[in-house]
Design an enzyme around this catalytic site. Structure first.
Site, short mmCIF file in Angstrom:
data_model
loop_
_atom_site.label_atom_id
_atom_site.label_comp_id
_atom_site.label_asym_id
_atom_site.label_seq_id
_atom_site.Cartn_x
_atom_site.Cartn_y
_atom_site.Cartn_z
N THR A 131 4.77 -7.66 7.81
CA THR A 131 3.93 -6.57 8.84
C THR A 131 2.57 -7.42 9.10
OG1 THR A 131 2.42 -6.17 6.88
CG2 THR A 131 4.10 -4.56 7.49
N TYR A 155 7.85 -9.07 15.86
CA TYR A 155 7.65 -8.26 14.81
C TYR A 155 8.13 -6.71 15.07
CZ TYR A 155 5.69 -3.99 12.24
OH TYR A 155 5.56 -2.97 11.59
N ASP A 187 15.60 -10.19 -4.81
CA ASP A 187 15.56 -10.80 -3.47
C ASP A 187 16.11 -10.05 -2.38
OD1 ASP A 187 14.85 -12.37 -1.33
OD2 ASP A 187 15.56 -14.22 -2.09
N LYS A 242 12.01 -5.14 13.59
CA LYS A 242 12.00 -3.71 12.86
C LYS A 242 13.00 -2.93 13.59
CE LYS A 242 9.59 -2.03 10.40
NZ LYS A 242 9.85 -1.73 8.93
N GLN A 270 0.72 -1.30 -0.03
CA GLN A 270 -0.06 0.14 0.12
C GLN A 270 0.85 1.18 -0.17
OE1 GLN A 270 -2.71 0.04 3.49
NE2 GLN A 270 -1.10 -0.32 4.67
#
Length: 284
Positions: free
Chosen positions: A60, A124, A35, A128, A14
């Site tokens: 995500t 997650y 990749d 990050k 998005q």
């Protein structure tokens, strides 16, 4: 700024789609061409044509990252791949723009500044944070730390609009507080930092306005969508996920301090104004 010198990674997501709309002459590559989780693939790619690389790629699935398979995928995309890219950006003196998240924090502070120490609660968030560290080691970088992103794909606003259309009055979490970040705002911020040649570093980016809970945001969505006959019942994060397996811990306070990017001359859009425009576009 010559957008033909820009390369977008994660162009089909998005944010990537919004960046392509902003920079129509920019190039991008799919995973079969590049990749990013493979150091060899990244090393062998021809970077000579680009001055700026925009990384919109990320794993995500917050809850999915808590599984054995998802944990590996999250670290490959959010940490290993970012480290691969950061090394190449340094080698070629390319400006690297990377998008981060409020999940690198534990959500105990009312307002998160760019200098806050990492304290991620989830896999997650940990992956990050590792990616942020890798990017922070190269000189020509912008890290945009953001929260509660709303763009062209499946998202919270579309889900609530769908419930409203079916006449469903939902129970929504009321103890997580933050601000929405529309992809249009992220793109504006990226373009501002690049065109103004602002100092490299980390910048918080979200829409502005009074922080609100997911429950209060839902009430605003229903009001703007003229679904005022529906009600929203407050619930807690603990109650909402009770009995569900594999749920990642969430930061409860996600509001980001926007003073640093405002000091560069950027003016943030209020999340309610952006939400109204988004709903009008969805209903058009």
């Amino acid at each position: 700024m010559d957008d033909s010198k820009i390369f977008i990674i994660g162009a089909k997501g998005q944010l990537g789609l919004a960046l392509q709309a902003q920079y129509p002459n920019a190039e991008s590559a799919d995973i079969d061409e590049l990749d990013i989780t493979s150091a060899e693939s990244v090393k062998n790619f021809d970077w000579s044509k680009y001055d700026i690389v925009l990384n919109a790629a990320a794993y995500t699935n917050v809850d999915g990252a808590e599984t054995a398979e998802g944990r590996v995928a999250a670290w490959k995309v959010n940490a290993t791949a970012v480290s691969n890219l950061a090394g190449i950006m340094r080698e070629h003196s390319i400006t690297f723009v990377h998008v981060s998240t409020d999940y690198v924090f534990d959500g105990t502070k009312d307002n998160h500044t760019e200098s806050e120490d990492f304290s991620p609660l989830s896999v997650y968030g940990q992956s990050k944070a590792a990616g942020d560290i890798a990017v922070g080691l190269i000189p020509n970088h912008y890290i945009l730390r953001t929260s509660w992103v709303i763009g062209g794909g499946n998202n919270f606003v579309r889900t609530m609009l769908g419930l409203g259309d079916r006449g469903i009055s939902p129970s929504v979490v009321a103890d997580q507080v933050g601000r929405l970040t529309f992809t249009s705002e992220l793109v504006r911020a990226i373009d501002h930092l690049l065109t103004s040649k602002s100092a490299f570093g980390t910048y918080n980016v979200s829409n502005d306005g009074e922080p609100a809970s997911w429950a209060d945001i839902t009430r605003t969505i229903f009001e703007m969508a003229e679904k005022t006959e529906l009600t929203v019942t407050d619930t807690t994060t603990e109650e909402y996920y009770a009995g569900k397996e594999g749920i990642a811990p969430r930061p409860l306070k996600s509001a980001l301090d926007l003073a640093k990017i405002h000091a560069t001359g950027f003016t943030s859009t209020n999340w309610k104004e952006a939400l109204k425009a988004y709903i009008q576009k969805e209903r058009a």
